[in-house]
Design an enzyme around this catalytic site. Structure first.
Site, PDB file in Angstrom:
ATOM      1  CE1 TYR A 140     -17.694  43.165  10.721  1.00 50.40           C
ATOM      2  CE2 TYR A 140     -15.592  42.184  11.295  1.00 50.40           C
ATOM      3  CZ  TYR A 140     -16.822  42.093  10.698  1.00 50.40           C
ATOM      4  OH  TYR A 140     -17.186  40.935  10.054  1.00 50.40           O
ATOM      5  CB  ILE A 173     -14.191  34.163   4.767  1.00 53.05           C
ATOM      6  CG1 ILE A 173     -14.337  33.554   6.174  1.00 53.05           C
ATOM      7  CG2 ILE A 173     -14.890  33.311   3.725  1.00 53.05           C
ATOM      8  CD1 ILE A 173     -13.792  32.158   6.320  1.00 53.05           C
TER       9      ILE A 173
END
Length: 239
Positions: A140, A173
């Site tokens: 990632y 988030i």
């Protein structure tokens, strides 16, 4: 931004959905691409597509190009797939790189010539705090760092045409994707929260607000930048 046509990938969930709603409220024409489109009351034009399928993606993008004068693009879709070094399988590595990088390149370049011809446009790439590194985030982090490289390169190539290219690097988030890897009450949740000086997780609306600004006329002299929306989580000096 009223009457501007904005294309958003991953538009029906999390950050993409929050931005879709915000831009629609501002009078934008939102064109969304998402894998899951059932039972979605979408405030714009929604196209079903699994962006991991490059062939189908090309077909859908060509359909969109024929129908809509895309003024701006938000490359939001992505995948994490955490694995520690020593246990990274190549299939997962390729899948993460493909969806985070190839998809953004494929989506952006099909519309770029029309933007250049109009000498205006906005591109916002959603990256991650993981560009600074992260536990179990080799694939990632590499993918989002590559997208930062794309952001900088595109900014240089497109500046003379009045097209800006920027990135937003969210911290943790509160999205479905985040909760898959950080269940409530888990050690992973506690560790992530402890890394944020503001001591709260961000919301999709926090990121949508930043993206809406970078898409606006007011941000016309900002390009090649990475804006952290992370509650201070990317700052040095943390305990």
């Amino acid at each position: 931004m009223k009457d501007q046509c904005v294309l958003i990938t991953g538009a029906t969930k999390g950050i993409g959905w929050a931005l879709t709603q915000r831009l629609a409220d501002q009078g934008c024409h939102v064109v969304g691409i998402a894998r899951n489109t059932e039972d979605v009351d979408f405030p714009g034009y929604l196209h079903a597509c699994d962006l991991s399928d490059a062939g189908r993606t090309e077909e859908v993008l060509r359909e969109i190009r024929e129908k809509y004068p895309v003024d701006a693009i938000v490359n939001n879709v992505g995948i994490v797939a955490p694995q520690p070094l020593g246990s990274i399988d190549l299939a997962t590595l390729y899948r993460v790189l493909d969806l985070n990088v190839r998809a953004a390149v494929q989506v952006t370049q099909i519309f770029i010539e029309s933007m250049k011809a109009r000498r205006t446009g906005r591109i916002v790439n959603i990256v991650s705090r993981a560009i600074h590194g992260g536990q179990d985030r080799t694939a990632y982090s590499a993918a989002k760092s590559a997208l930062v490289g794309c952001t900088n390169t595109w900014a240089l190539e497109l500046a003379e045409y009045g097209i800006t290219v920027n990135a937003i690097a969210p911290g943790p988030i509160e999205t479905e994707l985040f909760r898959q890897n950080h269940p409530a009450g888990s050690d992973a949740e506690k560790a992530s929260l402890g890394s944020i000086p503001m001591r709260r997780f961000g919301t999709p609306a926090d990121v949508a607000a930043a993206a809406a600004f970078l898409l606006s006329d007011e941000a016309g002299y900002i390009t090649g930048q990475v804006l952290g929306v992370d509650g201070g989580g990317s700052l040095g000096g943390r305990r």
